[in-house]
Motif scaffolding. Structure first.
Motif, short mmCIF file in Angstrom:
data_model
loop_
_atom_site.label_atom_id
_atom_site.label_comp_id
_atom_site.label_asym_id
_atom_site.label_seq_id
_atom_site.Cartn_x
_atom_site.Cartn_y
_atom_site.Cartn_z
N PHE A 22 9.46 -4.20 47.06
CA PHE A 22 8.35 -3.39 46.53
C PHE A 22 8.86 -2.38 45.50
O PHE A 22 8.17 -2.10 44.52
N GLY A 23 10.05 -1.83 45.75
CA GLY A 23 10.59 -0.84 44.82
C GLY A 23 10.76 -1.42 43.43
O GLY A 23 10.33 -0.83 42.43
N VAL A 24 11.36 -2.61 43.35
CA VAL A 24 11.61 -3.20 42.03
C VAL A 24 10.31 -3.71 41.40
O VAL A 24 10.12 -3.65 40.17
N ILE A 25 9.38 -4.20 42.23
CA ILE A 25 8.10 -4.68 41.69
C ILE A 25 7.32 -3.52 41.07
O ILE A 25 6.77 -3.62 39.97
N TYR A 26 7.28 -2.39 41.76
CA TYR A 26 6.56 -1.23 41.21
C TYR A 26 7.29 -0.64 40.00
O TYR A 26 6.66 -0.11 39.09
N ALA A 27 8.62 -0.74 40.01
CA ALA A 27 9.38 -0.22 38.85
C ALA A 27 9.08 -1.03 37.59
O ALA A 27 9.05 -0.48 36.49
N LEU A 28 8.85 -2.32 37.77
CA LEU A 28 8.64 -3.20 36.61
C LEU A 28 7.43 -2.80 35.77
O LEU A 28 7.40 -3.01 34.56
N LYS A 29 6.42 -2.23 36.38
CA LYS A 29 5.21 -1.91 35.61
C LYS A 29 5.22 -0.47 35.09
O LYS A 29 4.28 -0.05 34.42
N GLU A 30 6.27 0.30 35.40
CA GLU A 30 6.31 1.70 34.99
C GLU A 30 6.63 1.87 33.51
O GLU A 30 7.47 1.16 32.97
N ASN A 31 5.99 2.85 32.89
CA ASN A 31 6.25 3.19 31.50
C ASN A 31 6.93 4.54 31.38
O ASN A 31 7.33 4.94 30.30
N ASP A 32 7.06 5.26 32.50
CA ASP A 32 7.72 6.56 32.53
C ASP A 32 9.18 6.32 32.93
O ASP A 32 9.46 5.80 34.02
N ILE A 33 10.11 6.74 32.07
CA ILE A 33 11.52 6.38 32.28
C ILE A 33 12.08 6.95 33.59
O ILE A 33 12.82 6.27 34.31
N LYS A 34 11.71 8.19 33.95
CA LYS A 34 12.24 8.79 35.18
C LYS A 34 11.53 8.25 36.42
O LYS A 34 12.14 8.08 37.46
N ARG A 35 10.24 7.95 36.29
CA ARG A 35 9.53 7.37 37.44
C ARG A 35 10.05 5.95 37.70
O ARG A 35 10.16 5.54 38.85
N LEU A 36 10.36 5.23 36.63
CA LEU A 36 10.94 3.89 36.80
C LEU A 36 12.25 3.97 37.57
O LEU A 36 12.50 3.18 38.49
N LEU A 37 13.09 4.95 37.21
CA LEU A 37 14.37 5.10 37.93
C LEU A 37 14.15 5.51 39.38
O LEU A 37 14.92 5.14 40.27
N ALA A 38 13.08 6.29 39.64
CA ALA A 38 12.77 6.68 41.01
C ALA A 38 12.40 5.46 41.85
O ALA A 38 12.88 5.29 42.98
N TRP A 44 6.80 10.36 48.02
CA TRP A 44 7.24 11.59 47.36
C TRP A 44 8.20 11.33 46.21
O TRP A 44 8.26 12.09 45.25
N LEU A 45 8.94 10.20 46.28
CA LEU A 45 10.00 9.94 45.29
C LEU A 45 9.48 9.80 43.86
O LEU A 45 9.98 10.46 42.95
N PRO A 46 8.47 8.96 43.61
CA PRO A 46 8.01 8.80 42.21
C PRO A 46 7.36 10.05 41.64
O PRO A 46 7.14 10.12 40.44
N TYR A 47 7.05 11.04 42.48
CA TYR A 47 6.51 12.30 41.98
C TYR A 47 7.63 13.33 41.77
O TYR A 47 7.65 14.04 40.77
N ALA A 48 8.53 13.43 42.76
CA ALA A 48 9.54 14.49 42.73
C ALA A 48 10.61 14.26 41.67
O ALA A 48 11.01 15.19 40.97
N HIS A 49 11.10 13.03 41.53
CA HIS A 49 12.19 12.78 40.58
C HIS A 49 11.80 13.07 39.14
O HIS A 49 12.57 13.71 38.41
N PRO A 50 10.61 12.65 38.66
CA PRO A 50 10.26 12.99 37.27
C PRO A 50 10.03 14.48 37.07
O PRO A 50 10.26 15.00 35.98
N ALA A 51 9.56 15.18 38.12
CA ALA A 51 9.24 16.60 37.97
C ALA A 51 10.50 17.47 37.95
O ALA A 51 10.53 18.50 37.28
N ALA A 52 11.53 17.07 38.66
CA ALA A 52 12.76 17.88 38.74
C ALA A 52 13.55 17.79 37.44
O ALA A 52 13.40 16.81 36.69
N PRO A 53 14.39 18.79 37.14
CA PRO A 53 15.31 18.65 36.00
C PRO A 53 16.17 17.39 36.18
O PRO A 53 16.50 17.03 37.32
N SER A 54 16.58 16.77 35.09
CA SER A 54 17.29 15.48 35.20
C SER A 54 18.61 15.61 35.96
O SER A 54 18.99 14.69 36.69
#
Length: 648
Positions: A285-301, A229-239
């Motif tokens: 796994f969290g940092v490995i998946y973050a490394l390939k992200e191009n969405d700034i808020k999803r990367l932070l999630a 749920w985290l990589p979906y909810a954090h980018p969708a919510a206001p910052s």
């Protein structure tokens, strides 16, 4: 003293309740400012309250509030809850100041007021969960916390992205609550009480509560494999809400798990092994998946998943060392987990607020489309750099201090006598060190690609610095990140934790002197030997340097993506259109890298499809014929009669 503490807590609650109600009654900009001002006042009151409890050791218990006959809600605060109230109080000021300006960018007047009201309600619910003295109040405010955050995730409900995020969040948060219910009911059956307190039972009797609460709190905290749920909810919510969700709400789940774990006198070794394994996997796994992200808020999630893994690593070490009778190391691990929780709340809220400013100024979340913001948004870039340095655990910031405590615990684990356990701890340490190195690379990529070099899009080129409230808000956690690192030894001592820890104030002072001396030395030598000159940069014969020649986000991550391709299940797909039959001259084409969402595609989607198939089958039973419904009712009566022993 108790009257003072009661006044502080009730004052904070009253301020948050007022901040929730006022925007719903009066729709104006001044009302929204007042609402965020009230949340700021509440955080100051809570700061004084938590600091007093931590320093004096007083543990106030407040008068019970009756919900239903036989069901009372009690408020209580001990050192554990005071520590997490301090965490809330440290994050809320920055979010409140930032939101005064940020919320005005919402599309409608109703949306602005609703966001202001729900933000206050969300903060209030998190505070009440931490203050709850029994399971009844805990679950009630837990649900209010989940519902208010769900509504904030769905603030732009016309967007398909928000709908999908809301659906994921709704499903996962209900799974979390179901497991918490199971855990609390099993505890009630064992103790006969809903109050939190010491659990003097054999570990075997507490296995079901432990597993239920581990899953329930793990889902809410975003522990792998419950993190979807985290990589979906954090980018969708206001910052500003993402800052609260990642900075505070995930820690409320950590608090709940610690509340249970610290009340047990005899945990088992396999509990610690399970927690440490889950923490290590989440961090990696969290940092490995973050490394390939191009969405700034999803990367932070994804980065939040990594840091939750680090916190659970500390909790796992606490249990293992406690069972092994190594009390000093157990305390060191627990302090490391709690201190990293506090630190992550600060630097992650700072990063989400900065990301919100970047998205607001450029209109995009794609890192590939950014660049050059250090010139157009210098203050935001400077704050972003402080957050990046802190989360990368570079000295003397608070991120470094928190992880150093866990490294100290790992390095002293040679005192463990069990050879198998020693090997396990060495593997966990290796994973922890690898996570740290990858996290440093991740934030070099994020800050470098976002803020440095030339703008890679028109949106980035035309970006302008945000207004003052959106700068002052992130500046508050940024200041805490630096001060929390420099004065970490003093803060730990004030909190009553007597542990060996280096003085980072002295280290920071020495580092400052070294940097200043190097700067002066380089400047002096450069002026003496190479007088300044202005000339064209050598460009390998190319007349002009274009943004597409810069290191891109995908290019930066590509070596690491290839190393971990077995995790990503990377597939490179070539598509080409040729000008000749021999396929030697390419007319048009592209290359695409596809990543398999492992947990989603193999863990969540198969059961979801099975339920969907079963639902379709059941829906066929509703055929609109009265005869069929009479038959169903008759069969239901037969089944119920057999089940209740009616034929016996």
């Amino acid at each position: 003293m108790n009257i003072l503490l009661e006044t502080l807590v009730y004052g904070a609650i009253a301020a948050l309740v007022s901040g929730t109600v006022l925007p719903l009654l009066y729709r104006s900009k001044n009302t929204r400012k007042t609402a965020f001002g009230l949340s700021l006042i509440s955080s100051i009151l809570l700061l004084v309250f938590a600091g007093t409890v931590l320093y004096t050791g007083k543990e106030p218990v407040f008068p019970a509030i009756g919900f239903l006959p036989g069901l009372d809600f009690t408020l209580a605060a001990d050192r554990l809850s005071a520590g997490f109230i301090l965490l809330i109080a440290a994050v809320v000021p920055g979010v409140s100041i930032y939101s005064v300006e940020y919320v005005e960018h919402a599309k409608s007047e109703d949306g602005k007021n609703l966001q202001a009201a729900l933000t206050n309600l969300f903060i209030l619910a998190m505070l009440m969960v931490v203050l709850a003295g029994n399971m009844v109040g805990f679950l009630i405010f837990w649900e209010i916390m989940s519902l208010s955050s769900l509504l904030l995730v769905l603030h732009n409900y016309s967007s398909e992205e928000n709908k999908k995020a809301g659906f994921f969040y709704f499903v996962m948060t209900n799974i979390s609550t179901a497991f918490l219910f199971l855990g609390f009911i099993s505890l009630f059956r064992l103790t006969g009480s809903t109050e939190f307190g010491p659990l003097e039972y054999a570990a075997g009797e507490l296995t079901l509560p432990f597993l239920s609460l581990f899953v329930g709190f793990g889902v809410k905290a975003g522990l792998v494999p419950f993190h979807k749920w985290l990589p979906y909810a954090h980018p969708a919510a206001p910052s500003s809400v993402s800052a609260l969700m990642s900075g505070v709400m995930l820690k409320v789940a950590v608090y709940g798990f610690l509340r249970f774990l610290l009340s047990i006198s005899t945990p088992e070794l396999w509990w610690g092994v399970l927690i440490l394994t889950a923490g290590s996997l989440s961090a990696l796994f969290g940092v490995i998946y973050a490394l390939k992200e191009n969405d700034i808020k999803r990367l932070l999630a994804y980065s939040s998943i990594e840091n939750i893994g680090i916190i659970f690593t500390g909790i796992g070490l606490y249990v293992i060392f406690g069972v092994e009778g190594l009390e000093t190391l157990a305390l060191l691990s627990l302090v490391g987990a709690c201190f990293h929780s506090f630190n992550h709340a600060l630097f992650k809220s700072l990063l989400f607020l900065c990301a919100g400013s970047v998205v607001h100024a450029t209109g995009t979340r794609k890192i590939e489309a950014l660049g050059g913001l250090v010139k157009s948004m210098p203050a935001t870039s400077a704050l972003f750099m402080i957050g990046s340095v802190s989360i990368a655990a570079l000295p003397p910031t608070n991120g470094f201090a928190g992880e150093l405590l866990l490294y100290q615990a790992f390095f002293q684990s040679f005192a463990v006598t069990d050879p198998l356990l020693t090997v396990f701890l060495i593997i966990a340490l290796s994973s922890f060190a690898l996570t740290g190195a990858l996290a440093a690379a991740l934030f070099v990529k994020l800050f470098g690609i976002t803020c440095l070099a030339m703008p890679r899009s028109e949106k980035s080129r035309l970006a302008e610095e945000v207004r003052k409230p959106m700068l002052i808000g992130p500046a508050v956690p940024a200041a805490f990140c630096i001060l929390g690192g420099l004065f970490s030894k003093q803060l730990l001592s004030l909190a009553g934790w007597k542990i060996e820890f280096p003085d980072l104030l002295l280290l920071g002072f020495l580092l400052g002197l070294i940097y200043a001396a190097l700067f002066v030395l380089i400047r002096t030598r450069t002026k003496e030997t190479n007088p300044s000159r202005i000339s064209e940069t050598w460009r390998c014969g190319i007349p002009t340097v274009a943004p597409y020649m810069e290191y891109s986000s995908a290019g930066f991550s590509e070596p690491l993506v290839m190393i971990f391709k077995s995790v990503y299940r990377t597939k490179i797909v070539h598509r080409a259109e040729y000008l000749d039959r021999q396929e030697s001259l390419v007319k048009n084409g592209n290359v695409e890298i596809r990543l398999v969402r492992f947990f989603e595609e193999y863990l969540y989607i198969p059961p979801a499809r099975a339920i969907e198939g079963f639902s379709k089958y059941v829906s066929k039973l509703q055929n609109g014929k009265l005869d069929s419904y009479v038959l169903y009712a008759f069969l239901a009566v037969i089944v119920l009669t057999i089940a209740t022993g009616g034929f016996v």
